[in-house]
Design an enzyme around this catalytic site. Structure first.
Site, PDB file in Angstrom:
ATOM      1  CG  HIS A  31      -1.857   1.122   1.340  1.00  0.00           C
ATOM      2  ND1 HIS A  31      -2.899   1.312   0.459  1.00  0.00           N
ATOM      3  CD2 HIS A  31      -1.936   2.149   2.239  1.00  0.00           C
ATOM      4  CE1 HIS A  31      -3.576   2.396   0.801  1.00  0.00           C
ATOM      5  NE2 HIS A  31      -3.018   2.927   1.872  1.00  0.00           N
ATOM      6  CG  PHE A  32       2.123   3.290   2.964  1.00  0.00           C
ATOM      7  CD1 PHE A  32       1.887   4.654   2.968  1.00  0.00           C
ATOM      8  CD2 PHE A  32       1.298   2.475   3.732  1.00  0.00           C
ATOM      9  CE1 PHE A  32       0.858   5.207   3.729  1.00  0.00           C
ATOM     10  CE2 PHE A  32       0.268   3.012   4.489  1.00  0.00           C
ATOM     11  CZ  PHE A  32       0.042   4.382   4.486  1.00  0.00           C
TER      12      PHE A  32
END
Length: 288
Positions: free
Chosen positions: A264-265
């Site tokens: 996600h990051f």
């Protein structure tokens, strides 16, 4: 490149932001995601600031910005974008590029749809704008949208605000979870644990359904204005899948799409790859 840490009063709310780079250079506005803040850009800013002017604010209720209670401020993405518009006006930003991640996508695309003449380019890292990108992990939130008064639905969404799930958003889908600094979720949880903050996050998760309703407006913006767009997406994201990245090509002609083997990051594991792609893209599109 030194980063300046500043605050400014916007509509009566103290907004914290990070700034670096020469103001005579093109400006990049970094719009953070949930559950983070401008802290997520701490390593990217120095790389971009060698050639660009970089601004990264915290929204109300996030990071080091003020947290008005839900009784005094309606936490919707429209309102967050209005505060960001006032912030942009105060800083005198006439034209700029937007980098959007997670919650930053609705904030950024609401702004872009209203003020298309200001947007020079778009960079999306797991900033969703298409139904195809929403993974099954959204099921508890969708149930909450259908019946927001059901106690089980409320609890299921509140459970997403636990340190275990916040940590998972950082490490899930990464190649080397031990490379991801725990400072990320410790910082996020400090804010999340402030009195009233979980009610704010609950309100924003409820309002997120209105972003889906706004997708056609954003797609119309893409088709009409064709902003040059870079999509550099962590393909193993538990919430926003790779189909959300690929979908950008339906409406944009000048779009680069890169699927990165991370979660996600992407900046936490693929900072060098991401910054290289971003700088190449900006140099190509802004220096024509």
């Amino acid at each position: 490149m030194k980063i300046e840490h500043k605050t400014i009063s916007v509509d009566g709310i103290s907004i914290f932001y990070r700034e670096a780079g020469n103001k005579d250079n093109p400006t990049i506005l970094l719009l953070h995601g949930y559950p983070s803040s401008s802290h997520m850009y701490r390593n990217l800013i120095p790389k971009l600031a060698r050639q660009y002017h970089v601004i990264a604010p915290d929204y109300p209720g996030f990071g080091r910005s003020d947290q008005p209670p839900v009784e005094e401020f309606e936490y919707t993405f429209d309102n967050l974008s209005e505060v960001m518009h006032s912030f942009i006006e105060k800083l005198g930003m006439d034209k700029f590029s937007i980098y959007v991640h997670d919650f930053g996508a609705p904030v950024g695309f609401i702004l872009a749809s209203k003020y298309p003449e200001r947007i020079q380019t778009v960079i999306s890292q797991n900033g969703n704008a298409y139904e195809e990108g929403l993974e099954p992990a959204w099921a508890p939130v969708r149930a909450f949208w259908e019946n927001p008064k059901d106690e089980n639905n409320i609890k299921a969404v509140m459970d997403l605000f636990s340190e275990e799930i916040v940590r998972l958003q950082y490490v899930s889908g990464t190649r080397n979870p031990e490379h991801i600094s725990p400072d990320n979720w410790v910082s996020d949880m400090y804010r999340m644990n402030q009195p009233g903050n979980r009610e704010i996050m609950l309100a924003l998760h409820y309002d997120y359904q209105n972003n889906l309703k706004a997708y056609p407006i954003w797609h119309d913006y893409f088709r009409r204005h064709q902003p040059p767009t870079l999509v550099a997406w962590g393909k193993n994201d538990m919430f926003f899948g790779p189909n959300g990245a690929l979908a950008y090509s339906k409406d944009l002609k000048d779009v680069e799409i890169h699927l990165l083997n991370t979660g996600h990051f992407p900046l936490e594991e693929d900072l060098e790859v991401s910054s290289t792609l971003i700088l190449q893209f900006l140099n190509d599109r802004l220096n024509k």
